[in-house]
Design a protein around this motif. Structure first.
Motif, short mmCIF file in Angstrom:
data_model
loop_
_atom_site.label_atom_id
_atom_site.label_comp_id
_atom_site.label_asym_id
_atom_site.label_seq_id
_atom_site.Cartn_x
_atom_site.Cartn_y
_atom_site.Cartn_z
N VAL A 9 0.81 -1.22 0.00
CA VAL A 9 0.00 0.00 0.00
C VAL A 9 0.85 1.27 0.00
O VAL A 9 0.60 2.17 -0.82
N PRO A 10 1.87 1.41 0.85
CA PRO A 10 2.66 2.64 0.82
C PRO A 10 3.32 2.90 -0.54
O PRO A 10 3.40 4.04 -1.00
N ARG A 11 3.78 1.85 -1.19
CA ARG A 11 4.43 2.01 -2.50
C ARG A 11 3.43 2.40 -3.59
O ARG A 11 3.70 3.23 -4.44
N VAL A 12 2.25 1.79 -3.55
CA VAL A 12 1.21 2.12 -4.53
C VAL A 12 0.76 3.57 -4.34
O VAL A 12 0.65 4.33 -5.31
N ILE A 13 0.53 3.97 -3.10
CA ILE A 13 0.11 5.35 -2.83
C ILE A 13 1.18 6.33 -3.30
O ILE A 13 0.88 7.37 -3.88
N ASP A 14 2.45 6.01 -3.06
CA ASP A 14 3.54 6.88 -3.49
C ASP A 14 3.51 7.09 -5.00
O ASP A 14 3.67 8.21 -5.49
N ARG A 15 3.28 6.04 -5.76
CA ARG A 15 3.23 6.13 -7.23
C ARG A 15 1.98 6.86 -7.72
O ARG A 15 2.06 7.78 -8.52
N THR A 68 7.82 5.84 5.52
CA THR A 68 8.85 6.67 6.13
C THR A 68 10.17 6.50 5.39
O THR A 68 10.88 7.47 5.12
N LYS A 69 10.49 5.28 5.02
CA LYS A 69 11.71 5.02 4.25
C LYS A 69 11.65 5.72 2.88
O LYS A 69 12.63 6.32 2.44
N LEU A 70 10.51 5.66 2.23
CA LEU A 70 10.36 6.32 0.93
C LEU A 70 10.48 7.84 1.06
O LEU A 70 10.88 8.51 0.11
#
Length: 81
Positions: A9-15, A68-70
Motif C-alpha cells: 500500500v505505501p508504495r502504490v500510494i507513493d506512485r 517513512t523510508k520512501l
C-alpha cells in the motif's frame, strides 16, 4: 493483510499520488501554511517538495515504516526541518 498493508500500500500510494497532476493539487492545498505544521498521515513525503518557504518545521506522523523510508530522500533535500 499485514504484508499488503505494510509493504504494498505505501508504495502504490507513493506512485499513484505522486503524479504531476496530484502535485499541483498538493501545492494548492499547502498554500498559506507557515511556521510549524503537524502532518498526520505523512506517507512518503509527497507534500515536502511543495511546502511553502514560510514553513519552518514539520512534525510528521506516519505509522508505515516503508512510507517513512520512501520519504527519506525528500526530507533530506528539503530546507524544512
Amino acid at each position: 493483510m499485514g504484508v499488503y498493508r505494510e509493504q504494498v500500500v505505501p508504495r502504490v500510494i507513493d506512485r499513484v499520488c505522486g503524479t504531476k497532476e496530484v502535485q499541483v493539487m498538493r501545492a494548492k492545498t499547502v498554500q498559506g501554511l507557515a511556521g510549524t505544521v503537524v502532518e498526520i498521515g505523512f506517507g512518503s513525503g509527497l507534500n515536502v517538495p511543495v511546502y511553502p518557504e514560510e514553513i519552518t518545521t514539520v512534525f510528521a506522523v506516519e505509522p508505515a515504516a516503508v512510507a517513512t523510508k520512501l520519504a527519506q530522500q525528500r526530507i533530506a533535500v528539503s530546507p524544512v526541518r
